[in-house]
Design an enzyme around this catalytic site. Structure first.
Site, PDB file in Angstrom:
ATOM      1  N   GLU A  35      45.277  36.724  37.723  1.00  0.00           N
ATOM      2  CA  GLU A  35      45.713  36.622  39.120  1.00  0.00           C
ATOM      3  C   GLU A  35      47.228  36.788  39.262  1.00  0.00           C
ATOM      4  OE1 GLU A  35      43.367  33.617  41.553  1.00  0.00           O
ATOM      5  OE2 GLU A  35      43.023  32.893  39.514  1.00  0.00           O
ATOM      6  N   SER A  87      45.488  35.402  53.412  1.00  0.00           N
ATOM      7  CA  SER A  87      44.852  34.208  52.867  1.00  0.00           C
ATOM      8  C   SER A  87      44.362  33.268  53.958  1.00  0.00           C
ATOM      9  CB  SER A  87      45.810  33.463  51.947  1.00  0.00           C
ATOM     10  OG  SER A  87      46.173  34.253  50.835  1.00  0.00           O
ATOM     11  N   SER A 117      40.350  34.322  42.607  1.00  0.00           N
ATOM     12  CA  SER A 117      40.480  35.603  43.314  1.00  0.00           C
ATOM     13  C   SER A 117      39.297  36.532  43.041  1.00  0.00           C
ATOM     14  CB  SER A 117      41.798  36.314  42.933  1.00  0.00           C
ATOM     15  OG  SER A 117      42.907  35.574  43.392  1.00  0.00           O
TER      16      SER A 117
END
Length: 373
Positions: free
Chosen positions: A19, A341, A202
């Site tokens: 990530e 997000s 993720s």
């Protein structure tokens, strides 16, 4: 505290996990939101090989044209002390004597995945006596490991879906037994299972499997990210997320309005591409659900946060089933802060905008003592 008018905040990003790029994007967004009238920001990058550096000022920290950002290791090398009486960052330049860059008041460890979100950097900062944003060592480690996370929630009576843990030795030496266990999740009846690295985020390394013939390849794909794998029964339901913040002035944790993940196109599940690259997802904040269901998911999100002894912040992910039940999926103790997000979007909808959210996290960390929790 520093003997200067501004509070010095070290923003740590990048890291060794898969990530890495998302951590860079998160850092770019957070640093843009920090109030520079109140805070002095010291960006610190961690390259994929583990080197700590002062990154170049022009390092891109956004996804541009499908290209993911990266800390390459270019820049001055850094070393962190382990002396609680001196929170200075040491700069190591080739051919020069190391010198102290600055004393740091608080660290924002914006690292996702292993070697950052899993308690490793939290332990380093605890040894150095430096305050930091987010959960401590234990909560970070348990929250990162989907297997232990589910075990702890189950032990406290929280709703968790069926799953099978596949350890490294078990997969190498007892593969048939583990495959038989996974079949019991419903795979032989045509139901889907989701094969995941136990300690990744993720949506890295996740495969949706509906045919037993594809199972071994899916486990091997997950093992490229983590030798420990979790296989979850597919749950029919809507994907809903809820943000949690540590309470103000020692008050109880607070939950945001929840968000439902809405996917367009033909994606089978909420994978990396749908999250960050193709723009095919949106958020409904709050979801179109009965008020009682909204209040229930906020209540369970706070419970999930407290059971793991979290601090600072977390995003808790759920399924809402057709018969009106909430099932916990996972928790992220350092959720993404990218413009796409859910965490900052949920808090904005709840009344706390992006700069105010970042400020609250920093102020909460500054009020926390160092040492054992």
């Amino acid at each position: 505290m520093s003997q200067v008018s501004k509070i010095r905040v070290a923003v740590v990003f990048g890291g060794r996990s898969s990530e890495h790029a998302i951590s860079c994007v998160t850092a770019g967004a957070v640093m843009a939101a920090i109030d520079r009238d109140r805070y002095e920001v010291v960006p610190i990058g961690i390259a994929r090989d583990g080197r700590w550096v002062l990154p170049p000022a022009d390092l891109p920290l956004a996804i541009e044209g499908g290209r993911l950002p990266e800390v390459t290791g270019a820049g001055s090398a850094l070393a962190l002390p382990f002396d609680p009486d001196s929170r200075g960052l040491m700069v190591v330049r080739p051919g020069e004597v190391p010198d102290t860059l600055a004393e740091v008041d608080v660290v924002l460890p914006l690292l996702h995945g292993p070697y950052g979100e899993d308690g490793t950097i939290q332990g380093l900062l605890d040894l150095a006596g430096v305050r930091y944003v987010g959960a401590g060592v234990l909560a970070s480690a348990v929250g990162m490991d989907k297997g232990y996370m589910k075990l702890v929630w189950q032990a406290r009576g929280l709703p968790v879906g069926p799953y099978v843990l596949v350890g490294d030795r078990e997969w190498r030496r007892e593969r048939k037994r583990k495959i038989d266990e996974i079949k019991e999740l419903g795979l032989t009846d045509g139901a889907a299972v989701f094969v995941k690295p136990a300690r990744a985020g993720s949506s890295m390394g996740i495969t949706r499997v509906t045919d037993e013939a594809d199972l071994e390849a899916a486990v091997e794909a997950a093992r490229e990210h983590d030798p420990k794998v979790v296989v979850e029964a597919g749950i029919a339901g809507r994907e809903v997320e809820c943000g949690v913040l540590q309470g103000v002035d020692d008050g109880p944790p607070e939950a945001s309005l929840p968000a439902e993940v809405l996917m367009a196109g033909e994606h089978d599940f909420y994978d990396f591409e749908t999250k960050y690259l193709d723009g095919s997802t949106s958020m409904a904040i709050p979801p179109d659900l009965p008020p009682a269901a909204i209040e229930e998911v906020r209540r369970v999100a706070v419970q999930a946060f407290e059971v793991l002894d979290c601090e600072g912040l977390a995003r808790v992910d759920f399924f809402y089933t057709p018969d009106g039940r909430w099932v916990l999926n996972e928790i992220n103790t350092m959720p993404g802060f990218t413009p796409a997000s859910a965490f900052p979007q949920m808090w904005a909808a709840t009344g706390l905008d992006y700069p105010a959210l970042v400020d609250r996290l920093i102020q909460t960390a500054l009020k926390r003592s160092t040492g054992l929790r």
